[in-house]
Design an enzyme around this catalytic site. Structure first.
Site, mmCIF file in Angstrom:
data_model
loop_
_atom_site.group_PDB
_atom_site.id
_atom_site.type_symbol
_atom_site.label_atom_id
_atom_site.label_comp_id
_atom_site.label_asym_id
_atom_site.label_seq_id
_atom_site.Cartn_x
_atom_site.Cartn_y
_atom_site.Cartn_z
ATOM 1 N N THR A 17 4.398 -2.673 -1.767
ATOM 2 C CA THR A 17 5.710 -2.364 -2.355
ATOM 3 C C THR A 17 6.836 -2.567 -1.350
ATOM 4 O O THR A 17 7.968 -2.876 -1.718
ATOM 5 C CB THR A 17 5.703 -0.913 -2.890
ATOM 6 O OG1 THR A 17 4.787 -0.873 -3.978
ATOM 7 C CG2 THR A 17 7.061 -0.463 -3.358
ATOM 8 N N THR A 97 0.950 1.040 -0.198
ATOM 9 C CA THR A 97 0.565 2.449 0.012
ATOM 10 C C THR A 97 -0.790 2.780 -0.623
ATOM 11 O O THR A 97 -1.438 3.735 -0.205
ATOM 12 C CB THR A 97 1.617 3.405 -0.579
ATOM 13 O OG1 THR A 97 1.758 3.148 -1.982
ATOM 14 C CG2 THR A 97 2.957 3.260 0.120
HETATM 15 N N1 ASP Z 1 0.624 -1.093 -5.498
HETATM 16 C C1 ASP Z 1 1.375 -1.053 -4.264
HETATM 17 C C2 ASP Z 1 0.438 -1.451 -3.138
HETATM 18 O O1 ASP Z 1 -0.357 -0.660 -2.717
HETATM 19 C C3 ASP Z 1 1.919 0.307 -4.072
HETATM 20 C C4 ASP Z 1 2.753 0.510 -2.848
HETATM 21 O O2 ASP Z 1 2.775 -0.277 -1.909
HETATM 22 O O3 ASP Z 1 3.446 1.563 -2.814
HETATM 23 O O4 ASP Z 1 0.490 -2.575 -2.700
#
Ligand code: ASP
Length: 332
Positions: A17, A97
């Site tokens: 993200t 995340t």
């Molecule tokens: N779906 C995303 C990932 O893990 C979520 C994020 O980065 O907050 O790449």
């Protein structure tokens, strides 16, 4: 300012993200992760120029839900190679995340260097109002450039806090303070260029760990215990040739009686079984809620099921089995 005296930090981008983009700045949930390149991420943070000399590489552009063992191997080997260079003082990895805690713990166990390795991420896409990625990136580079971060294993810099890769976990689906270390708390903080550690890391890691990024990792899966759990998943996994199973048990790693029988049968077929908990905090005691001695199982201690899977995979790859697996879980 003489920038050539600044620490030299490699920023390895993998997507997530933090590199996400939405058509509308008010969108923080409907967006595409991993589409903005590392150069653009760095351009959004001009202050980086007074913290470090940056060497940037795009390792991948994925949503971290799709992280793979192959990419883990690529990343770990690249980090090892960069940190072996005299002209690199530390590494920052930008990541999604969702599986950040798994990648961070894997790197914590396999990277062979005492130089700082810091992961960071963002909860809001780069196009969002109040995007959290740019400050998280600046703080991660600030931590990686700090001499105090050396020898502490892999760190996660997020929302001004510094966590150990071993203990940190994602605890919110949307909040910008999504990461916590439930049993131990953060190691310290980073704010406005100041890095302060208030605790230390006691278990072995990185250069003093017995593991390395071999890439030959056996099949290890996770099953959960819950009301009315059946043995269908465990039996299917054993038939598929699984080498290890982590149970996300109820409470202190307890398991439904039906699941317990299926796992005892799996152990007899040579499958390593580790009991963790689905609770999210606390530890799983050996011979506590289940008789590990009688079942031939291993307790995960304070590792959550996802991190227990990483450790079990590495331990099995090294040939560890039986009671030696409990030594590994007690040590790391
Ligand atoms: N779906 C995303 C990932 O893990 C979520 C994020 O980065 O907050 O790449």
């Amino acid at each position: 300012m003489n920038t050539s005296s600044l620490p030299r930090i490699a920023v390895l981008a993998t997507g997530g993200t933090i590199a996400g983009s939405a058509g509308d700045a008010s969108k923080t949930a409907g967006y595409k992760a991993g589409v903005v390149g590392v150069d653009k991420l760095l351009d959004a943070v001009p202050a980086l120029g007074s913290v470090a000399q940056i060497h940037a590489e795009q390792i991948a552009s994925i949503d971290s839900k799709d992280m793979s063992a192959a990419l883990w191997t690529t990343l770990a080997k690249r980090i090892d190679a960069l940190l072996a260079q005299d002209d690199i003082d530390g590494v920052v990895v930008t990541h999604g995340t969702d599986t950040l805690e798994e990648t961070a713990y894997l790197l914590h166990l396999v990277v062979k260097s005492t130089k700082p390795v810091v992961l960071t991420a963002a909860m809001r896409p780069s196009t969002a109002l109040s995007a959290d990625g740019p400050l998280n990136l600046l703080n991660a580079v600030t931590v990686a450039a700090s001499k105090d971060a050396a020898g502490k294993g892999v760190l996660v810099a997020f929302n001004n806090q510094i966590h150990s890769a071993r203990d940190v976990t994602k605890t919110s689906t949307y909040a910008v303070d999504a990461f916590r270390s439930p049993e131990t708390g953060a190691l310290g903080f980073v704010q406005d260029g100041r890095v302060e550690f208030q605790r230390t890391v006691v278990r072995p890691h990185t250069a003093s760990s017995e593991f390395s990024a071999s890439g030959q990792w056996p099949m290890v899966e996770i099953v959960a215990s819950y009301a009315d759990a059946s043995r269908v998943t465990v039996d299917a996994l054993v038939a598929a040739g699984v080498r290890g199973i982590v149970v996300a048990g109820t409470g202190n790693g307890s398991m439904h009686a039906t699941l317990t029988q299926a796992l005892a049968d799996a152990v007899k077929q040579g499958v390593a079984v580790v009991r963790a908990s689905r609770v999210g905090a606390g530890h799983v005691m050996r011979n506590g809620a289940a008789n590990d001695d009688a079942l031939g199982t291993v307790s995960a201690g304070t590792l959550n099921p996802y991190k227990a899977r990483v450790l079990l995979m590495l331990a099995l790859a090294l040939g560890s089995q039986g009671r030696d697996l409990q030594r590994v879980f007690d040590m790391y």
